[in-house]
Design a protein around this motif. Structure first.
Motif, PDB file in Angstrom:
ATOM      1  N   LYS A  47      -0.024  -3.363  -6.743  1.00  0.00           N
ATOM      2  CA  LYS A  47      -0.418  -2.813  -5.637  1.00  0.00           C
ATOM      3  C   LYS A  47      -1.548  -2.899  -5.276  1.00  0.00           C
ATOM      4  CE  LYS A  47       2.726   0.880  -4.716  1.00  0.00           C
ATOM      5  NZ  LYS A  47       2.829   2.242  -4.461  1.00  0.00           N
ATOM      6  N   THR A  48      -1.874  -3.073  -5.975  1.00  0.00           N
ATOM      7  CA  THR A  48      -4.040  -3.446  -5.866  1.00  0.00           C
ATOM      8  C   THR A  48      -3.963  -5.277  -6.060  1.00  0.00           C
ATOM      9  OG1 THR A  48      -4.518  -2.037  -7.972  1.00  0.00           O
ATOM     10  CG2 THR A  48      -6.275  -3.338  -7.574  1.00  0.00           C
ATOM     11  N   THR A  50      -2.091  -7.332  -4.639  1.00  0.00           N
ATOM     12  CA  THR A  50      -1.835  -7.085  -3.042  1.00  0.00           C
ATOM     13  C   THR A  50      -2.953  -7.108  -2.760  1.00  0.00           C
ATOM     14  OG1 THR A  50       0.567  -6.941  -3.885  1.00  0.00           O
ATOM     15  CG2 THR A  50      -0.038  -7.005  -1.954  1.00  0.00           C
ATOM     16  N   THR A  51      -3.212  -5.981  -2.304  1.00  0.00           N
ATOM     17  CA  THR A  51      -4.461  -5.162  -1.594  1.00  0.00           C
ATOM     18  C   THR A  51      -5.456  -6.020  -1.203  1.00  0.00           C
ATOM     19  OG1 THR A  51      -3.414  -2.681  -1.707  1.00  0.00           O
ATOM     20  CG2 THR A  51      -6.093  -3.115  -0.768  1.00  0.00           C
ATOM     21  N   GLN A  54      -4.188  -9.372   0.675  1.00  0.00           N
ATOM     22  CA  GLN A  54      -4.681  -8.971   1.552  1.00  0.00           C
ATOM     23  C   GLN A  54      -6.077  -8.755   2.494  1.00  0.00           C
ATOM     24  OE1 GLN A  54      -2.483  -5.509   1.980  1.00  0.00           O
ATOM     25  NE2 GLN A  54      -0.095  -6.998   2.204  1.00  0.00           N
ATOM     26  N   ILE A  55      -6.817  -8.298   1.744  1.00  0.00           N
ATOM     27  CA  ILE A  55      -8.222  -8.320   2.423  1.00  0.00           C
ATOM     28  C   ILE A  55      -8.837  -9.288   2.721  1.00  0.00           C
ATOM     29  CG2 ILE A  55     -10.659  -7.225   1.614  1.00  0.00           C
ATOM     30  CD1 ILE A  55      -8.993  -5.081   0.590  1.00  0.00           C
ATOM     31  N   SER A  58      -7.980 -11.469   5.440  1.00  0.00           N
ATOM     32  CA  SER A  58      -8.279 -10.997   6.645  1.00  0.00           C
ATOM     33  C   SER A  58      -9.310 -11.286   7.328  1.00  0.00           C
ATOM     34  CB  SER A  58      -8.734  -9.962   6.546  1.00  0.00           C
ATOM     35  OG  SER A  58     -10.102  -9.937   5.809  1.00  0.00           O
TER      36      SER A  58
END
Length: 84
Positions: A47-48, A50-51, A54-55, A58
């Protein structure tokens, strides 16, 4: 009356014994705990990651990166004009 009491005690012993078998040994409990902690850590890692991806991708991050690149190039150009 003694028969009812003996039957109740026997049922209680059987129930406690059955629960004790389900729990397993201390070593098995630690192994299960270790597996659960590893699963949580793996999930958190995924999850980290992936986050952060994404950041990084962005619009805000891309624009900020481009702005810093432009500012660095401007400073670099001014320095080269000044000292040459």
């Amino acid at each position: 009356m003694k028969l009812y009491l003996a039957a109740a005690v026997l049922m209680l012993v059987l129930a406690v014994h059955t629960e004790a078998q389900d729990e397993g040994t201390l070593e098995q409990q630690f192994a299960k705990f270790q597996t659960q902690v590893k699963e949580i850590a793996d999930d958190l890692t995924t999850k980290t990651k992936t986050t952060f991806e994404q950041i990084e991708q962005s619009e805000f991050a891309v624009k900020t990166k481009n702005w810093f690149t432009e500012q660095f190039e401007k400073v670099k150009q001014k320095l080269s004009e000044t000292f040459n």
